[in-house]
Structure formats: C-alpha cells, structure tokens
Design a protein around this motif. Structure first.
Motif, PDB file in Angstrom:
ATOM      1  N   GLY A 190      33.330  35.095  37.678  1.00  0.00           N
ATOM      2  CA  GLY A 190      34.444  34.086  37.951  1.00  0.00           C
ATOM      3  C   GLY A 190      35.673  34.429  38.874  1.00  0.00           C
ATOM      4  O   GLY A 190      35.915  33.840  39.651  1.00  0.00           O
ATOM      5  N   SER A 191      36.066  35.593  38.937  1.00  0.00           N
ATOM      6  CA  SER A 191      37.020  36.195  39.857  1.00  0.00           C
ATOM      7  C   SER A 191      36.533  36.044  41.101  1.00  0.00           C
ATOM      8  O   SER A 191      37.130  35.881  42.037  1.00  0.00           O
ATOM      9  CB  SER A 191      37.537  37.467  39.375  1.00  0.00           C
ATOM     10  OG  SER A 191      36.520  38.454  39.607  1.00  0.00           O
ATOM     11  N   ALA A 192      35.044  36.536  41.282  1.00  0.00           N
ATOM     12  CA  ALA A 192      34.708  36.352  42.647  1.00  0.00           C
ATOM     13  C   ALA A 192      34.650  35.007  43.044  1.00  0.00           C
ATOM     14  O   ALA A 192      34.820  34.556  44.678  1.00  0.00           O
ATOM     15  CB  ALA A 192      33.337  36.926  43.014  1.00  0.00           C
ATOM     16  N   VAL A 193      34.172  33.962  42.418  1.00  0.00           N
ATOM     17  CA  VAL A 193      34.113  32.712  42.598  1.00  0.00           C
ATOM     18  C   VAL A 193      35.514  32.217  43.046  1.00  0.00           C
ATOM     19  O   VAL A 193      35.472  31.399  43.924  1.00  0.00           O
ATOM     20  CB  VAL A 193      33.564  31.817  41.441  1.00  0.00           C
ATOM     21  CG1 VAL A 193      33.700  30.315  41.567  1.00  0.00           C
ATOM     22  CG2 VAL A 193      32.038  32.313  41.391  1.00  0.00           C
ATOM     23  N   VAL A 194      36.443  32.341  42.198  1.00  0.00           N
ATOM     24  CA  VAL A 194      37.821  32.040  42.293  1.00  0.00           C
ATOM     25  C   VAL A 194      38.319  32.572  43.876  1.00  0.00           C
ATOM     26  O   VAL A 194      38.963  31.803  44.410  1.00  0.00           O
ATOM     27  CB  VAL A 194      38.793  32.594  41.258  1.00  0.00           C
ATOM     28  CG1 VAL A 194      40.150  32.558  41.744  1.00  0.00           C
ATOM     29  CG2 VAL A 194      38.539  31.665  39.796  1.00  0.00           C
ATOM     30  N   GLN A 195      38.107  33.444  44.046  1.00  0.00           N
ATOM     31  CA  GLN A 195      38.720  34.206  45.560  1.00  0.00           C
ATOM     32  C   GLN A 195      38.083  33.596  46.566  1.00  0.00           C
ATOM     33  O   GLN A 195      38.454  32.928  47.545  1.00  0.00           O
ATOM     34  CB  GLN A 195      38.499  35.580  45.541  1.00  0.00           C
ATOM     35  CG  GLN A 195      39.408  36.188  44.303  1.00  0.00           C
ATOM     36  CD  GLN A 195      39.457  37.942  44.552  1.00  0.00           C
ATOM     37  OE1 GLN A 195      39.270  38.292  45.370  1.00  0.00           O
ATOM     38  NE2 GLN A 195      40.105  38.439  43.626  1.00  0.00           N
ATOM     39  N   GLU A 196      36.491  32.965  46.549  1.00  0.00           N
ATOM     40  CA  GLU A 196      36.009  32.599  47.569  1.00  0.00           C
ATOM     41  C   GLU A 196      36.501  31.011  47.738  1.00  0.00           C
ATOM     42  O   GLU A 196      36.762  30.527  48.718  1.00  0.00           O
ATOM     43  CB  GLU A 196      34.318  32.268  47.210  1.00  0.00           C
ATOM     44  CG  GLU A 196      33.523  33.435  47.762  1.00  0.00           C
ATOM     45  CD  GLU A 196      33.857  33.797  49.090  1.00  0.00           C
ATOM     46  OE1 GLU A 196      33.327  32.815  49.862  1.00  0.00           O
ATOM     47  OE2 GLU A 196      34.079  34.782  49.599  1.00  0.00           O
ATOM     48  N   LEU A 197      36.677  30.491  46.348  1.00  0.00           N
ATOM     49  CA  LEU A 197      37.183  29.151  46.521  1.00  0.00           C
ATOM     50  C   LEU A 197      38.567  28.903  47.001  1.00  0.00           C
ATOM     51  O   LEU A 197      38.966  27.996  47.951  1.00  0.00           O
ATOM     52  CB  LEU A 197      37.365  28.599  45.031  1.00  0.00           C
ATOM     53  CG  LEU A 197      35.987  28.184  44.582  1.00  0.00           C
ATOM     54  CD1 LEU A 197      36.190  27.700  43.045  1.00  0.00           C
ATOM     55  CD2 LEU A 197      35.316  26.858  45.213  1.00  0.00           C
ATOM     56  N   VAL A 198      39.505  29.905  46.774  1.00  0.00           N
ATOM     57  CA  VAL A 198      40.911  29.951  47.425  1.00  0.00           C
ATOM     58  C   VAL A 198      40.829  30.294  48.885  1.00  0.00           C
ATOM     59  O   VAL A 198      41.482  29.634  49.458  1.00  0.00           O
ATOM     60  CB  VAL A 198      41.743  30.854  46.710  1.00  0.00           C
ATOM     61  CG1 VAL A 198      42.773  31.064  47.354  1.00  0.00           C
ATOM     62  CG2 VAL A 198      42.178  30.553  45.257  1.00  0.00           C
ATOM     63  N   ALA A 199      39.948  31.208  49.221  1.00  0.00           N
ATOM     64  CA  ALA A 199      39.866  31.567  50.808  1.00  0.00           C
ATOM     65  C   ALA A 199      39.169  30.271  51.425  1.00  0.00           C
ATOM     66  O   ALA A 199      39.519  30.242  52.663  1.00  0.00           O
ATOM     67  CB  ALA A 199      38.929  32.698  50.938  1.00  0.00           C
ATOM     68  N   ASN A 200      38.625  29.512  50.923  1.00  0.00           N
ATOM     69  CA  ASN A 200      37.961  28.266  51.644  1.00  0.00           C
ATOM     70  C   ASN A 200      38.734  27.281  51.313  1.00  0.00           C
ATOM     71  O   ASN A 200      38.377  26.003  51.735  1.00  0.00           O
ATOM     72  CB  ASN A 200      36.557  28.146  51.250  1.00  0.00           C
ATOM     73  CG  ASN A 200      35.547  29.040  52.027  1.00  0.00           C
ATOM     74  OD1 ASN A 200      35.464  29.191  53.020  1.00  0.00           O
ATOM     75  ND2 ASN A 200      34.914  29.887  51.035  1.00  0.00           N
ATOM     76  N   GLY A 201      40.044  27.163  50.876  1.00  0.00           N
ATOM     77  CA  GLY A 201      41.039  26.142  51.076  1.00  0.00           C
ATOM     78  C   GLY A 201      40.969  25.114  49.928  1.00  0.00           C
ATOM     79  O   GLY A 201      41.737  24.108  49.657  1.00  0.00           O
TER      80      GLY A 201
END
Length: 51
Positions: free
Chosen positions: A13-24
């Motif tokens: 989940g933490s990896a998914v969250v960081q990808e989502l945030v990084a992609n706006g």
C-alpha cells in the motif's frame, strides 16, 4: 482524480500511495491508529480516521 485507499501504510500500500501522489492523484487514506494517521498525513494524504 480522487482515490480512496485502505492499507496505505503497509508494504504494498505504501508503494501504491507514493505512486499515486507522484502522479498527481488526490489520495484519501483510511487510518485505524494514531501512528498510521500520522504516517499518512506526513505523506500529504487526506485522512479518513477511525481512531
């Protein structure tokens, strides 16, 4: 786009969250503990708390 995620402080989940945030994406996370809530907030997420 707004996304709601559970398990955002876990390994995957933490990896998914960081990808989502990084992609706006605007991410709202579920927290069941104060520790999890603080971690989500520090990553810039909106919070849905069940603390």
């Amino acid at each position: 786009m707004k996304v709601f995620i559970t398990g955002g402080t876990g390994f995957v989940g933490s990896a998914v969250v960081q990808e989502l945030v990084a992609n706006g994406f605007e991410v709202v996370g579920l927290a069941r503990s104060e520790t999890s809530a603080q971690k989500l907030i520090s990553w810039g997420l909106s919070l849905y708390a069940e603390v």
